[in-house]
Design a protein around this motif. Sequence first.
Motif, PDB file in Angstrom:
ATOM      1  N   UNK A   4       0.594  -1.161  -0.118  1.00  0.00           N
ATOM      2  CA  UNK A   4       0.087   0.044   0.213  1.00  0.00           C
ATOM      3  C   UNK A   4       0.784   1.306   0.049  1.00  0.00           C
ATOM      4  N   UNK A   5       0.502   2.057  -0.860  1.00  0.00           N
ATOM      5  CA  UNK A   5       1.409   3.271  -1.050  1.00  0.00           C
ATOM      6  C   UNK A   5       0.784   4.434  -0.480  1.00  0.00           C
ATOM      7  N   UNK A   6       1.539   4.913   0.690  1.00  0.00           N
ATOM      8  CA  UNK A   6       0.912   6.296   1.335  1.00  0.00           C
ATOM      9  C   UNK A   6       1.783   7.447   0.983  1.00  0.00           C
ATOM     10  N   UNK A   7       1.187   8.301   0.214  1.00  0.00           N
ATOM     11  CA  UNK A   7       1.722   9.645  -0.275  1.00  0.00           C
ATOM     12  C   UNK A   7       1.637  10.662   0.627  1.00  0.00           C
ATOM     13  N   UNK A   8       2.731  11.349   1.069  1.00  0.00           N
ATOM     14  CA  UNK A   8       2.696  12.423   1.909  1.00  0.00           C
ATOM     15  C   UNK A   8       3.102  13.670   1.437  1.00  0.00           C
ATOM     16  N   UNK A   9       3.250  13.841   0.023  1.00  0.00           N
ATOM     17  CA  UNK A   9       3.767  15.065  -0.612  1.00  0.00           C
ATOM     18  C   UNK A   9       3.038  16.260  -0.334  1.00  0.00           C
ATOM     19  N   UNK A  29      -2.920  17.690  -7.555  1.00  0.00           N
ATOM     20  CA  UNK A  29      -2.078  16.761  -7.232  1.00  0.00           C
ATOM     21  C   UNK A  29      -2.729  15.668  -6.669  1.00  0.00           C
ATOM     22  N   UNK A  30      -3.703  16.060  -5.792  1.00  0.00           N
ATOM     23  CA  UNK A  30      -4.488  14.898  -5.249  1.00  0.00           C
ATOM     24  C   UNK A  30      -5.518  13.920  -6.333  1.00  0.00           C
ATOM     25  N   UNK A  41      -3.678   9.312   0.303  1.00  0.00           N
ATOM     26  CA  UNK A  41      -2.901  10.618   0.116  1.00  0.00           C
ATOM     27  C   UNK A  41      -3.315  11.528   1.414  1.00  0.00           C
ATOM     28  N   UNK A  42      -2.266  11.935   1.905  1.00  0.00           N
ATOM     29  CA  UNK A  42      -2.171  12.540   3.178  1.00  0.00           C
ATOM     30  C   UNK A  42      -2.315  13.974   2.925  1.00  0.00           C
ATOM     31  N   UNK A  43      -3.362  14.605   3.217  1.00  0.00           N
ATOM     32  CA  UNK A  43      -3.684  15.845   2.643  1.00  0.00           C
ATOM     33  C   UNK A  43      -2.846  17.130   3.302  1.00  0.00           C
ATOM     34  N   UNK A 223       8.993  -7.389   6.007  1.00  0.00           N
ATOM     35  CA  UNK A 223       7.426  -7.431   6.285  1.00  0.00           C
ATOM     36  C   UNK A 223       6.360  -6.309   6.460  1.00  0.00           C
ATOM     37  N   UNK A 224       7.055  -5.186   5.969  1.00  0.00           N
ATOM     38  CA  UNK A 224       6.099  -4.012   6.097  1.00  0.00           C
ATOM     39  C   UNK A 224       5.377  -4.003   4.661  1.00  0.00           C
ATOM     40  N   UNK A 225       4.044  -3.638   4.862  1.00  0.00           N
ATOM     41  CA  UNK A 225       3.109  -3.728   3.902  1.00  0.00           C
ATOM     42  C   UNK A 225       2.612  -2.333   3.346  1.00  0.00           C
ATOM     43  N   UNK A 226       3.137  -1.059   3.927  1.00  0.00           N
ATOM     44  CA  UNK A 226       2.755   0.068   3.627  1.00  0.00           C
ATOM     45  C   UNK A 226       4.092   0.705   3.547  1.00  0.00           C
ATOM     46  N   UNK A 227       4.188   1.734   2.353  1.00  0.00           N
ATOM     47  CA  UNK A 227       5.422   2.562   2.286  1.00  0.00           C
ATOM     48  C   UNK A 227       5.032   3.869   2.284  1.00  0.00           C
ATOM     49  N   UNK A 228       5.389   4.823   3.108  1.00  0.00           N
ATOM     50  CA  UNK A 228       5.299   6.234   3.116  1.00  0.00           C
ATOM     51  C   UNK A 228       6.237   7.095   2.452  1.00  0.00           C
ATOM     52  N   UNK A 229       6.008   7.966   1.488  1.00  0.00           N
ATOM     53  CA  UNK A 229       7.016   8.823   0.703  1.00  0.00           C
ATOM     54  C   UNK A 229       6.370   9.855   0.042  1.00  0.00           C
ATOM     55  N   UNK A 230       7.075  10.423  -0.816  1.00  0.00           N
ATOM     56  CA  UNK A 230       6.896  11.779  -1.366  1.00  0.00           C
ATOM     57  C   UNK A 230       6.959  11.404  -3.003  1.00  0.00           C
TER      58      UNK A 230
END
Length: 522
Positions: A4-9, A29-30, A41-43, A223-230
């Motif tokens: 799961x991709x977690x975008x915090x741009x 961008x959203x 999408x972290x707003x 083992x992580x299944x979520x990656x946060x990044x920008x």
Amino acid sequence: MNIHLFDTTLRDGTQSEGLSLSVEDKLKITKVLDAFGIHFIEGGYPGSNPKDIEFFRRAKTLGLKQAKLTAFGSTRKAGVRAEDDPNLRALVEAETPVVCIFGKSSTLHVTKVLETTLEENLAMIADSVAFLKKSGREVVYDAEHFFDGYSLDPKYALAAVKAAADAGADWVTMCDTNGGSLPSFVTEVTGVVRKHIPTRLGIHSHNDGDLAVANALAAVEAGCTQVQGTINGWGERCGNANLISIIPALQLKMDRRCVPDEHLLRLTELSRTVSEIANIRPRAHAPYVGRSAFAHKGGVHVAAVEKVTSSYEHIAPERVGNRRHIVVSELSGRGNVRMRAGELGVDGGNEHAVVKRIKQLENEGYQFEAAEGSFELLARRSQPGYAAPFEVLDIVVLSEQRRGNGMFAEATVKVRIGDEVVHTVAEGTGPVHALDGAFHKALNPAFPLVREVHLVDYKVRILDPEAATGAKTRVLIEAARGEDRWSTIGVSQNIIEASAEALADALELPLARARAAAARVA
């Protein structure tokens, strides 16, 4: 396994120095991120500023198809009940399906920054998660400074994430907030956390050690299944983990699914579109998506790529929507000329002669990788039977300041077009402006196409500054005709001569292209 991709741009990314997004920018961008297939999408931080409050209000109408909009905040304050905490109330009022809150994992931060007790901090984590779960939200808990905290006191760091898990957090994300961890340590600690809590794990890594992407991938392997990044790795200090590099690494190299295969073909477009909205110049040497990511300059490299592309490419550039780029320079061989000319749709002509000429000119200060229009002209001029559409015979440029008036320039050019010699004069605000006007006066009647050609950029570089005012100068001119653009170069100790050379080439190239196109039709 799906990641799961977690975008915090829109939140962490905007903490990058020099980056500021309007509400309109964030909404655009959203929609782009949602269309690409990002999961979260972290707003922004609705408890911190009016802009983010306005964003969340307007984002309700976007009708996102894939992404879950996420509001960001912190755990409750020490000594305050969760239901009375303004920050937590603002998160609920944002009405997003997901909330991400951060809390402290490091004894240093608990005692020295928050100035509270270790026991109270654990209660703050548990109370906040429980309150948000009771409000019906999916909760992502970001364990801030987790890896540094684990180094100081492993038992307390584990107790902090266990408090979040026991309170019902849907995700526990381990944060390398200072960006100083090594991949081996991330792997080791992630393995320990997996044994202690059953909750799905995520990774949030910063790039202060230039290892954010490596640490994110190491965490996934552990083992992580979520990656946060920008997008493009933007973020505070040295930036965050770059999702643009992480996505193809996961999908093409680690057999982890994160976006549909057909969406991966739009990765380069995604990177550049978000850069354009943010008004930030794309990084040419960015992995996967940069203009130079698949550029080949050395003659040995190009000779190999011409035979087997994988000999010097770790993936095919088309898989991420990029393309191969052959660079011509003094390091070139005949393969560079042949392949680059082919990319431009030009016959390379006498490849040996072109390579020899390029090496000679680059030794004099020319740089053809920055002036591909001039390279194209070299290739065209080397073809049998090529005849220049015009010949520059004489140039005179005067600059003067007369009493009571400002400085002005006057240029005179004499050119031969076929059997006719044309002599024209033009004034301008500066010598190059005047030269451009004089060339157009001379060429426009015979070549109406030239009327559509405009100078759009002009750059000068001093090549040997130790020579002071006698230094050799390199002039680069970018010209355009509609959407088509090309760059040409001139080099001389006389800046007017260098400018005239680059300008003449800039006007000759579209004429040479038009003549070649007409010959093909005939």
